[in-house]
Design a protein around this motif. Sequence first.
Motif, mmCIF file in Angstrom:
data_model
loop_
_atom_site.group_PDB
_atom_site.id
_atom_site.type_symbol
_atom_site.label_atom_id
_atom_site.label_comp_id
_atom_site.label_asym_id
_atom_site.label_seq_id
_atom_site.Cartn_x
_atom_site.Cartn_y
_atom_site.Cartn_z
ATOM 1 N N LEU A 38 0.852 -1.184 0.000
ATOM 2 C CA LEU A 38 0.000 0.000 0.000
ATOM 3 C C LEU A 38 0.891 1.239 0.000
ATOM 4 O O LEU A 38 1.891 1.292 0.724
ATOM 5 C CB LEU A 38 -0.939 -0.001 1.204
ATOM 6 C CG LEU A 38 -1.941 -1.163 1.221
ATOM 7 C CD1 LEU A 38 -2.813 -1.101 2.469
ATOM 8 C CD2 LEU A 38 -2.806 -1.172 -0.029
ATOM 9 N N ILE A 39 0.542 2.231 -0.810
ATOM 10 C CA ILE A 39 1.469 3.352 -1.031
ATOM 11 C C ILE A 39 1.050 4.648 -0.349
ATOM 12 O O ILE A 39 1.778 5.633 -0.418
ATOM 13 C CB ILE A 39 1.682 3.596 -2.545
ATOM 14 C CG1 ILE A 39 0.353 3.920 -3.245
ATOM 15 C CG2 ILE A 39 2.357 2.410 -3.190
ATOM 16 C CD1 ILE A 39 0.518 4.306 -4.707
ATOM 17 N N GLY A 40 -0.101 4.665 0.323
ATOM 18 C CA GLY A 40 -0.517 5.895 0.988
ATOM 19 C C GLY A 40 -1.514 5.646 2.098
ATOM 20 O O GLY A 40 -2.029 4.538 2.264
ATOM 21 N N GLY A 41 -1.771 6.671 2.892
ATOM 22 C CA GLY A 41 -2.769 6.579 3.942
ATOM 23 C C GLY A 41 -2.264 5.933 5.217
ATOM 24 O O GLY A 41 -1.059 5.749 5.419
ATOM 25 N N LYS A 42 -3.199 5.542 6.069
ATOM 26 C CA LYS A 42 -2.835 5.028 7.400
ATOM 27 C C LYS A 42 -2.122 3.685 7.343
ATOM 28 O O LYS A 42 -1.421 3.326 8.293
ATOM 29 C CB LYS A 42 -4.084 4.931 8.285
ATOM 30 C CG LYS A 42 -5.136 3.933 7.806
ATOM 31 C CD LYS A 42 -6.337 3.962 8.727
ATOM 32 C CE LYS A 42 -7.434 3.025 8.244
ATOM 33 N NZ LYS A 42 -8.620 3.080 9.126
ATOM 34 N N HIS A 43 -2.288 2.934 6.257
ATOM 35 C CA HIS A 43 -1.603 1.639 6.122
ATOM 36 C C HIS A 43 -0.411 1.719 5.169
ATOM 37 O O HIS A 43 0.072 0.695 4.688
ATOM 38 C CB HIS A 43 -2.576 0.566 5.626
ATOM 39 C CG HIS A 43 -3.763 0.360 6.517
ATOM 40 N ND1 HIS A 43 -3.656 0.041 7.842
ATOM 41 C CD2 HIS A 43 -5.099 0.447 6.257
ATOM 42 C CE1 HIS A 43 -4.875 -0.074 8.371
ATOM 43 N NE2 HIS A 43 -5.759 0.174 7.431
#
Length: 196
Positions: free
Chosen positions: A18-23
Amino acid sequence: MSRFRNNSKPTKASSLRLIGGKHRGRKLPIPALDGLRPTSDRIRETLFNWLQFNVPGARILDLFAGTGALGLEALSRGASEAIFVEPQQVAANAIGESLHMLGQTNASVIHQSSERFLSTSPSPFDLVFIDPPFALDLWQGALNSLCQQNWLKEDALVYVECPKNQLFDIPDALSVVKDKTAGQVRYRLLKNTVAS
């Protein structure tokens, strides 16, 4: 999910990052299924730059989920709900496991074909991802069903990924907002222009 590589070589299990956000940075397993691969990091980064103000709080449909890369990325970036539609049992199970690993309880996986799902009673979405197996030519039917059966909220966005030279008609209800190519892949963002 972009399954356009048709070859007979054994497929090895891999992972999705995953490349962005909270994860951001989390790696999730991808099962060893022939032709199954996530949308590239480069395309996903461009797509979610386009969508940065539209994803938080949005209701998402990942219609040809495959690896679940697009829907999982949307959840990481604040989507309020996501539904993943995937007919291949092993792939559907893997998405469910990824959701469990991430603690995402605001999502569900529906193990059936997109055609069958779209024939049910609609509950409109803010954002729909259409990235079917490239060899099956499913774009036209999916776009027509989304527009004709009221699956899209007013101003909803539809992401479409396909081979660069793939032909299909964009329904009158949708206007093209963004249009790019990367190698042999064309990807577009469409907007619903019909009031619900």
